[in-house]
Design an enzyme around this catalytic site. Structure first.
Site, PDB file in Angstrom:
ATOM      1  N   ASN A   1       0.545  -0.896  -0.001  1.00  0.00           N
ATOM      2  CA  ASN A   1      -0.584   0.013   0.215  1.00  0.00           C
ATOM      3  C   ASN A   1       0.830   1.455   0.716  1.00  0.00           C
ATOM      4  O   ASN A   1       0.252   2.137  -0.223  1.00  0.00           O
ATOM      5  CB  ASN A   1      -1.161  -0.599   1.748  1.00  0.00           C
ATOM      6  CG  ASN A   1      -0.242  -0.307   2.148  1.00  0.00           C
ATOM      7  OD1 ASN A   1       0.386  -1.375   2.181  1.00  0.00           O
ATOM      8  ND2 ASN A   1      -0.310   0.272   3.704  1.00  0.00           N
TER       9      ASN A   1
ATOM     10  N   GLN B   1      -5.158  -4.587  -2.162  1.00  0.00           N
ATOM     11  CA  GLN B   1      -4.389  -2.883  -3.182  1.00  0.00           C
ATOM     12  C   GLN B   1      -4.066  -3.740  -4.064  1.00  0.00           C
ATOM     13  O   GLN B   1      -3.921  -2.988  -4.956  1.00  0.00           O
ATOM     14  CB  GLN B   1      -2.560  -3.061  -2.445  1.00  0.00           C
ATOM     15  CG  GLN B   1      -2.605  -2.162  -1.253  1.00  0.00           C
ATOM     16  CD  GLN B   1      -3.806  -0.344  -0.904  1.00  0.00           C
ATOM     17  OE1 GLN B   1      -3.802   0.038  -2.431  1.00  0.00           O
ATOM     18  NE2 GLN B   1      -3.595   0.126  -0.458  1.00  0.00           N
TER      19      GLN B   1
ATOM     20  N   SER C   1     -11.632  -5.873   0.086  1.00  0.00           N
ATOM     21  CA  SER C   1     -12.093  -4.881   0.837  1.00  0.00           C
ATOM     22  C   SER C   1     -12.774  -3.878  -0.558  1.00  0.00           C
ATOM     23  O   SER C   1     -11.837  -4.021  -1.495  1.00  0.00           O
ATOM     24  CB  SER C   1     -10.942  -3.582   1.384  1.00  0.00           C
ATOM     25  OG  SER C   1     -11.916  -3.428   2.059  1.00  0.00           O
ATOM     26  N   ALA C   2     -13.907  -3.604  -0.238  1.00  0.00           N
ATOM     27  CA  ALA C   2     -14.645  -3.151  -1.781  1.00  0.00           C
ATOM     28  C   ALA C   2     -14.294  -1.478  -1.579  1.00  0.00           C
ATOM     29  O   ALA C   2     -13.852  -1.366  -2.424  1.00  0.00           O
ATOM     30  CB  ALA C   2     -15.702  -2.897  -1.105  1.00  0.00           C
ATOM     31  N   HIS C   3     -13.974  -1.170  -0.919  1.00  0.00           N
ATOM     32  CA  HIS C   3     -13.538   0.697  -0.492  1.00  0.00           C
ATOM     33  C   HIS C   3     -11.899   0.494  -1.649  1.00  0.00           C
ATOM     34  O   HIS C   3     -11.606   2.319  -1.754  1.00  0.00           O
ATOM     35  CB  HIS C   3     -13.591   1.024   0.755  1.00  0.00           C
ATOM     36  CG  HIS C   3     -12.683   1.081   1.024  1.00  0.00           C
ATOM     37  ND1 HIS C   3     -11.490   2.096   1.570  1.00  0.00           N
ATOM     38  CD2 HIS C   3     -12.216   0.305   2.363  1.00  0.00           C
ATOM     39  CE1 HIS C   3     -10.892   1.934   2.492  1.00  0.00           C
ATOM     40  NE2 HIS C   3     -11.238   0.509   2.818  1.00  0.00           N
TER      41      HIS C   3
ATOM     42  N   THR D   1     -26.754  -9.380  10.761  1.00  0.00           N
ATOM     43  CA  THR D   1     -27.377  -9.002   9.596  1.00  0.00           C
ATOM     44  C   THR D   1     -26.521  -8.807   8.536  1.00  0.00           C
ATOM     45  O   THR D   1     -25.281  -7.723   8.868  1.00  0.00           O
ATOM     46  CB  THR D   1     -28.363  -8.778   9.876  1.00  0.00           C
ATOM     47  OG1 THR D   1     -29.436  -8.560  11.222  1.00  0.00           O
ATOM     48  CG2 THR D   1     -28.885  -8.027   8.584  1.00  0.00           C
TER      49      THR D   1
ATOM     50  N   CYS E   1      -3.222   4.728   8.215  1.00  0.00           N
ATOM     51  CA  CYS E   1      -3.263   3.698   9.462  1.00  0.00           C
ATOM     52  C   CYS E   1      -1.975   4.547   9.822  1.00  0.00           C
ATOM     53  O   CYS E   1      -2.226   4.525  10.684  1.00  0.00           O
ATOM     54  CB  CYS E   1      -3.633   2.709   9.282  1.00  0.00           C
ATOM     55  SG  CYS E   1      -4.193   2.374   8.449  1.00  0.00           S
TER      56      CYS E   1
END
Ligand code: PMP
Length: 380
Positions: free
Chosen positions: A143, A171, A191-193, A235, A325
């Site tokens: 990243n 990444q 990860s989707a974002h 959920t 991060c």
């Protein structure tokens, strides 16, 4: 202020990416009229359930897995944590440039990478010969410095030593092909974002090949209801999962064009930076074929990176000092230190991660602004 009419120019796509408009369109119905709980047995619930299974199949075919091997999570941090929770009693090994959600695990040992940020595969082979490691974890792509690992060779080495292999593909997923079977991958996080999908949704692939017998190690990270085969209760984030599936579909349609465009823009920006600013070094590999297409990371001598990032931000250029991060931690990046930078060099380094929405005019503005800011900061 800028020659473009944009309010800002975004060069922090490794931190997160903007939603594709098609993703928002696909998600909206599941935030409004189609609000059913996927566990409900009437049509509103069944529709939500079907939408989740549709995304599961899209992900499975993207990485050559079976749908039952895909578990939805809240993102790659959770997926990574789940892997190490399942292997808490095992001796695990990861590279010294992994994401915080891997490298900070309690049961992890690290091995160094080359100065360009690559796994030395002969060294890994040798290490696994002598040590009783049971799990190896590497990124697909880094990243901060964008180095792309040879997951095929690493997977073969792990397979040869009967060691499980986890890949953090967060990444690389956008631009690099993945075949979990061919690369002998047992766990894969994403990860989707990072691929123009929504935040707060990711997946973990778990190899269910009967010959591998990973199944006996599968334990839930949390306890609750029967969702996700009883292993990841709660959920489901239906709209998020739908958005993830759509992001993959759009990404695959655009992949070749975006890759070419990004590579050209990145190479152009690199050429301009190197030829207009003194005392600047690229961090990571010069071999751009082995680097994420939008990634650039520079050490600007005699500059404090947080000051440069702040000054650029005031001028509408958004980039970062390292991983999202890490920003603001006041500590040098462990990735840059692992590839041999001193604390001072690491604290003088800035990452630019380009996205396909940029054009040459944007890059011209960015380069000119970087030149001005570096000049100003060096003067005082
Ligand atoms: N792994 C890598 C390589 C990442 O870049 C990130 C995000 N910075 C993560 C894991 C964590 O992903 P998420 O934001 O989905 O928790």
């Amino acid at each position: 202020m800028n020659k473009t009419d944009k309010q800002f120019i975004y060069l922090d796509n490794s931190a997160t990416t903007p939603l594709y408009p098609e993703v928002l369109d696909a998600m909206l119905p599941y935030l409004t009229a189609s609000y059913g709980n996927p566990s409900s047995l009437y049509p509103l619930g069944r529709k939500a359930h079907a939408a989740i299974e549709h995304t599961r199949s899209i992900i499975a075919s993207l990485i050559n897995a079976s749908p039952e091997e895909i578990y939805f999570t809240s993102g790659a941090t959770e997926s990574n944590n789940w892997v190490f929770y399942m292997n808490a009693d095992k001796k695990c090994l990861c590279t010294a440039i992994e994401h915080a959600s891997v490298i900070n695990q309690p049961n992890i040992f690290t091995f160094n990478v080359t100065q360009e940020g690559f796994v030395d595969t002969s060294m890994l082979d040798y290490t696994l010969m002598d040590n009783p490691f049971e799990l190896v974890s590497t990124m697909l792509a880094n990243n901060e410095i964008g180095s792309i690992q040879d997951i095929q060779t690493i997977g073969e080495i792990c397979h040869k030593h009967n060691v499980k292999y986890h890949v953090d593909a967060t990444q690389g997923l956008c631009y690099l092909p993945i075949d979990v079977k061919k690369s002998h991958i047992d766990y894969l996080s994403a990860s989707a974002h990072k691929i123009h999908g929504p935040k707060g949704v990711g997946f973990l692939y778990i190899n269910k090949d009967e010959n591998k017998d990973i199944s006996s190690d599968i334990t839930p990270l949390m306890y609750g209801g029967g969702q996700e085969q009883g292993l990841r209760p709660g959920t489901e984030n239906v709209a998020g999962i739908v958005g993830f599936g759509k992001a993959i579909e759009v990404m695959m349609q655009r992949r070749e064009d975006d890759l070419q465009k990004l590579t050209k823009l990145r190479n152009y920006m690199h050429y301009q930076i190197m030829n207009t600013i003194d005392d600047v070094e690229i961090n990571g590999t010069y071999d751009f074929d082995r680097r994420l297409p939008g990634n650039l990371n520079y050490c600007f001598a005699d500059i404090k990176s947080d000051e440069l990032v702040e000054m650029l931000s005031e001028k509408g250029i958004y980039c970062s000092t390292g991983s999202a991060c890490h920003n603001g931690s006041g500590k040098p990046s462990h990735v840059l230190k692992a590839i041999g930078l001193t604390d001072k060099q690491a604290m003088s380094s800035v990452r630019f991660s380009l996205g396909p929405d940029l054009d040459k005019t944007d890059i011209d503005v960015v380069v000119q602004t970087v030149i001005n800011c570096v000049y100003t900061l060096r003067k005082y």
